[in-house]
Design an enzyme around this catalytic site. Structure first.
Site, PDB file in Angstrom:
ATOM      1  N   LYS A 105       0.850  -1.188   0.000  1.00  0.00           N
ATOM      2  CA  LYS A 105       0.000   0.000   0.000  1.00  0.00           C
ATOM      3  C   LYS A 105       0.888   1.242   0.000  1.00  0.00           C
ATOM      4  O   LYS A 105       1.897   1.281   0.692  1.00  0.00           O
ATOM      5  CB  LYS A 105      -0.890  -0.018   1.245  1.00  0.00           C
ATOM      6  CG  LYS A 105      -2.104   0.818   1.087  1.00  0.00           C
ATOM      7  CD  LYS A 105      -3.159   0.416   2.098  1.00  0.00           C
ATOM      8  CE  LYS A 105      -4.499   0.830   1.616  1.00  0.00           C
ATOM      9  NZ  LYS A 105      -5.602   0.286   2.397  1.00  0.00           N
TER      10      LYS A 105
ATOM     11  N   GLU B 222     -19.704  -5.582   9.166  1.00  0.00           N
ATOM     12  CA  GLU B 222     -20.674  -4.828   9.963  1.00  0.00           C
ATOM     13  C   GLU B 222     -21.771  -5.737  10.514  1.00  0.00           C
ATOM     14  O   GLU B 222     -22.206  -5.582  11.656  1.00  0.00           O
ATOM     15  CB  GLU B 222     -21.293  -3.702   9.138  1.00  0.00           C
ATOM     16  CG  GLU B 222     -20.337  -2.547   8.824  1.00  0.00           C
ATOM     17  CD  GLU B 222     -19.379  -2.813   7.662  1.00  0.00           C
ATOM     18  OE1 GLU B 222     -19.485  -3.877   7.018  1.00  0.00           O
ATOM     19  OE2 GLU B 222     -18.520  -1.940   7.398  1.00  0.00           O
TER      20      GLU B 222
ATOM     21  N   ARG C  41     -25.433  -2.052   6.168  1.00  0.00           N
ATOM     22  CA  ARG C  41     -25.083  -3.466   5.974  1.00  0.00           C
ATOM     23  C   ARG C  41     -25.651  -4.350   7.084  1.00  0.00           C
ATOM     24  O   ARG C  41     -25.941  -5.514   6.870  1.00  0.00           O
ATOM     25  CB  ARG C  41     -23.561  -3.635   6.001  1.00  0.00           C
ATOM     26  CG  ARG C  41     -22.847  -3.449   4.728  1.00  0.00           C
ATOM     27  CD  ARG C  41     -23.021  -4.659   3.825  1.00  0.00           C
ATOM     28  NE  ARG C  41     -22.704  -4.331   2.469  1.00  0.00           N
ATOM     29  CZ  ARG C  41     -21.477  -4.381   1.949  1.00  0.00           C
ATOM     30  NH1 ARG C  41     -20.483  -4.799   2.693  1.00  0.00           N
ATOM     31  NH2 ARG C  41     -21.272  -4.043   0.714  1.00  0.00           N
TER      32      ARG C  41
HETATM   33  C1  LIG Z   1     -19.002  -2.017   3.975  1.00  0.00           C
HETATM   34  C2  LIG Z   1     -17.790  -1.128   4.110  1.00  0.00           C
HETATM   35  N1  LIG Z   1     -17.187  -0.994   5.305  1.00  0.00           N
HETATM   36  C3  LIG Z   1     -16.126  -0.190   5.441  1.00  0.00           C
HETATM   37  C4  LIG Z   1     -15.631   0.503   4.371  1.00  0.00           C
HETATM   38  C5  LIG Z   1     -14.487   1.497   4.542  1.00  0.00           C
HETATM   39  N2  LIG Z   1     -13.303   1.040   3.797  1.00  0.00           N
HETATM   40  C6  LIG Z   1     -12.969   1.556   2.594  1.00  0.00           C
HETATM   41  S1  LIG Z   1     -11.598   0.877   1.969  1.00  0.00           S
HETATM   42  C7  LIG Z   1     -11.386  -0.081   3.314  1.00  0.00           C
HETATM   43  C8  LIG Z   1     -10.218  -1.010   3.396  1.00  0.00           C
HETATM   44  C9  LIG Z   1     -10.220  -1.984   2.289  1.00  0.00           C
HETATM   45  O1  LIG Z   1      -9.139  -2.835   2.454  1.00  0.00           O
HETATM   46  P1  LIG Z   1      -8.748  -3.806   1.273  1.00  0.00           P
HETATM   47  O2  LIG Z   1      -9.953  -4.464   0.719  1.00  0.00           O
HETATM   48  O3  LIG Z   1      -7.676  -4.714   1.765  1.00  0.00           O
HETATM   49  O4  LIG Z   1      -8.209  -2.835   0.142  1.00  0.00           O
HETATM   50  P2  LIG Z   1      -6.944  -1.857   0.194  1.00  0.00           P
HETATM   51  O5  LIG Z   1      -7.439  -0.521   0.634  1.00  0.00           O
HETATM   52  O6  LIG Z   1      -5.949  -2.426   1.165  1.00  0.00           O
HETATM   53  O7  LIG Z   1      -6.459  -1.845  -1.198  1.00  0.00           O
HETATM   54  C10 LIG Z   1     -12.400   0.117   4.246  1.00  0.00           C
HETATM   55  C11 LIG Z   1     -12.509  -0.564   5.537  1.00  0.00           C
HETATM   56  C12 LIG Z   1     -16.299   0.352   3.143  1.00  0.00           C
HETATM   57  N3  LIG Z   1     -15.923   1.015   2.056  1.00  0.00           N
HETATM   58  N4  LIG Z   1     -17.361  -0.476   3.042  1.00  0.00           N
END
Ligand SMILES: Cc1ncc(C[n+]2csc(CCOP(=O)(O)OP(=O)(O)O)c2C)c(N)n1
Length: 641
Positions: free
Chosen positions: A282, A369, A397
């Site tokens: 990242k 969630e 959710r």
């Molecule tokens: C249902 C939901 N919960 C929380 C989020 C907030 N959120 C956005 S990106 C993220 C992290 C995603 O991690 P990953 O899938 O590993 O992707 P990366 O950002 O590491 O590329 C979160 C928790 C969201 N978008 N949707």
């Protein structure tokens, strides 16, 4: 830019030689850094997925082949390569590109996104539709390791393995959510990596042993069987063998030629789903030498040389999030039964402070969630007092879990809904405009919203101490700067607070709209209109006594809320008036968000566009008084907005 300025669509990219693609990726990365250094954005998340985007658009015949991005926050390179390079500087800005994916923004955005863990379900649906229509294209879902652990992604994997339709899942594994990834799946992915490293090591040792004179062959066979045993135990493991997926990996997710090869292999698999496991970092290339996980995910504007944030005017008041986190710590200090929960948003919700101070009594459950809500319900069954801090938009959710697992059983769970209202730049997928409507219809739950950060402290305490479900909503951003040094106190549930007594119209405001209502009243007073101003505090239960009294003494009630009008606070007031037989006694004007999708942009400007600021509230009140012929003291009314 040797290549990028000539790439106006993926078709242009596909004219290049594989050997040139790494340079294309470098140019894309620099373009993201230059752009985000000026306007901020999901910088780190997008920097980590640059090579994945280049390789996917090279290997797949997009948009005929369908790329389905999960969340979409990491898709800046995808936007750049699909004809939106010159608009990237407008991302998340008013009237500009969305920060996530929208089907109406580009034909390359095959599925709208913003919430996590949807990509595999949507991609599987597309794959099945393709098969049923006898068409021929590839479908590839790109999903992060944390989103993969989300319930829906797991459900989709379960069905994909069973259906055996042709589907490619590209796993962007950076061991990070917004915070470091949590959970057993994350550990499992690590074990795959470790086992593979071990396998490579064994292969090297095997080759070395082969060359030992006399015993070489036997030693090598022994070493290989150890390697096979390890591989069988861990690789490809449950995800692949048992769930019907093939596995290609792991692949260096920053090496475009290797990614191209892996995806080409994946394309050949036509008898079921395949997962391509790419390892990425990242914030790859972010010019910040310090490891700052949260800064890597999303940033404000920064210096492109040093990565340091550009100076911004320092806000004087703490954020609602910070006040929530601090208050949680204070209350947890006093009461060992209180526990704190977040679903992958520790810093966004303020639970990070709680995780630091009370690691045994606080949990980051990951992007889960639904699980968070029912997990809290289980803890409440055993006498704990869980506080689930979940953004208003993400609690959507967990809707059935709130109803079926918490409210129906009248369990003592508190929901702290941050980012309630219009959130601004993140836009339609992230606005928290529905929580009043989706929570209000079910018995047992207490719903409240503070007028400022001091009242947030009181409400958190009140919600926790209330024996049963309770939820409080508060907006993104800074509080009003009021004194928060007083101990949190218990509020009387269902009792509103009258802030000013007048007679001409009653301004009945909920939560974040109270300050605007107070300012509107000041404007109206200057014109000789004397409004009553009420901080409603609770939408459930409403202060019925007060509403009756207001209806009997005022011609007009103006309700004000930062939420959808449908099913919202104003609707609750009208329902109450009908219940009391007072529906004809008073005119009700409801101010809130109408039945339309709210775009992204500056939150204050969006609110003002809906008349949800002092001027708008004053204008609507004036207007209503004109129509009802309500008592208007003072001189002539000014022109109505
Ligand atoms: C249902 C939901 N919960 C929380 C989020 C907030 N959120 C956005 S990106 C993220 C992290 C995603 O991690 P990953 O899938 O590993 O992707 P990366 O950002 O590491 O590329 C979160 C928790 C969201 N978008 N949707």
């Amino acid at each position: 830019m040797r290549f990028l300025s000539e790439i106006n669509s993926p078709a242009d990219l596909r004219q290049l030689k594989v050997d040139d693609l790494q340079e294309v990726a470098d140019e894309v990365r620099q373009f993201i850094i230059d752009t985000c250094s000026l306007i901020g954005g999901h910088t780190g998340a997008s920097l980590g997925a640059v090579e994945l985007a280049v390789a996917m658009h090279y290997v797949f015949d997009t948009p005929k082949d369908r790329l389905v991005w999960d969340v979409g926050h990491q898709a800046y390179a995808h936007k750049i390569l699909t004809g939106r390079r010159d608009q990237l500087h407008t991302i998340k800005q008013p009237g500009g590109l969305s920060g996530f994916l929208r089907r109406d923004e580009s034909e390359y955005d095959t599925f709208g996104a913003g919430h996590a863990s949807t990509s595999i379900s949507a991609a599987l649906g597309m794959a099945i539709a393709r098969d049923q229509k006898d068409e021929d294209f590839h479908v590839c879902a790109l999903i992060g390791d944390s989103s993969l652990a989300g319930g829906m992604a797991m459900e989709a994997i379960n069905q994909a393995g069973h259906l055996k339709s042709r589907l490619i899942v590209l796993l962007n594994d950076n061991e990070m959510s917004i915070a470091p990834a949590v959970g057993a799946l994350s550990r499992y992915l690590n074990r795959i990596k470790e086992a593979q490293s071990y396998q490579h090591l064994k292969e090297e040792i095997g080759d070395a042993l082969e060359s030992v004179p006399h015993f070489g062959g036997a030693l090598s066979r022994a070493a290989k069987s150890v390697k096979d045993a390890i591989a069988a135990a861990v690789l490809p493991g449950a995800l692949v063998n048992e769930l019907g997926f093939k596995y290609i990996g792991y692949v260096d997710g920053h090496n475009v030629p290797m990614l191209v090869r892996a995806l080409e292999e994946a394309k050949k698999i036509d008898d079921g789903p395949v997962i391509v496991h790419a390892l990425t970092t990242k914030g790859k290339g972010f010019p910040n030498p310090e490891k700052n996980y949260y800064a890597y995910h999303a940033t404000g504007p920064f210096d492109p040389k040093t990565g340091l944030p550009r100076k911004s005017a320092k806000a004087t008041a703490p954020t609602y999030t910070a006040v929530f986190g601090e208050t949680m710590c204070e209350l947890m200090e006093r009461d060992p039964a209180i526990v704190g929960l977040t679903a992958a948003m520790p810093d966004g919700t303020g639970i990070d402070k709680v995780l630091e101070r009370f690691p045994e009594r606080s949990f980051d459950v990951g992007i889960a969630e639904q699980h968070a809500v029912t997990f809290a319900a289980g803890m409440a069954c055993e006498g704990l007092k869980p506080v689930a801090a979940i953004y208003s938009t993400f609690l959507q959710r967990g809707f059935d879990q709130v109803i079926h697992d918490v409210c129906l059983q009248d369990l003592n769970v508190t929901f702290a809904m941050d980012r309630a209202g219009i959130v601004g730049a993140d836009g339609p997928t992230h606005h928290g405009l529905l929580d009043i409507a989706y929570l209000r219809g079910y018995p047992h739950i207490v719903l409240m919203a503070p007028k400022d950060e001091a009242e947030l402290r009181d409400m958190l305490y009140t919600a926790i101490e209330h024996k049963g479900p309770a939820a409080l909503r508060y907006p993104r951003g800074n509080g009003l700067g009021v004194d928060i040094s007083a101990e949190p106190k218990l509020l009387e549930i269902g009792r509103a607070e009258v802030l000013a007594r007048g007679s001409d119209a009653a301004l009945l405001a909920y939560g974040s709209m109270v300050p605007a209502a107070v300012s509107a009243a000041e404007l109206l007073i200057k014109e000789g209109i004397r409004p009553t101003v009420v901080n409603a505090r609770f939408v459930k239960p409403l202060d019925g006594e007060l509403i009756k009294a207001l209806a009997e003494t005022h011609d007009t009630i103006v309700t004000i809320e930062e939420a959808y009008l449908a099913g919202g606070f104003g609707s609750a007031v009208i329902e109450a008036l009908e219940e009391y037989g007072l529906q004809d006694a008073v005119k009700v004007v409801r101010l809130g968000v109408p039945d339309e999708i709210v775009t992204h942009g500056d939150a204050a400007a969006l609110l003002s566009g809906y008349g949800l600021d002092a001027d708008g509230i004053a204008a609507a009140t004036r207007n209503a008084l004109l129509r009802t012929g309500g008592a208007v003291r003072g001189e002539k009314l000014r022109a109505v907005k």
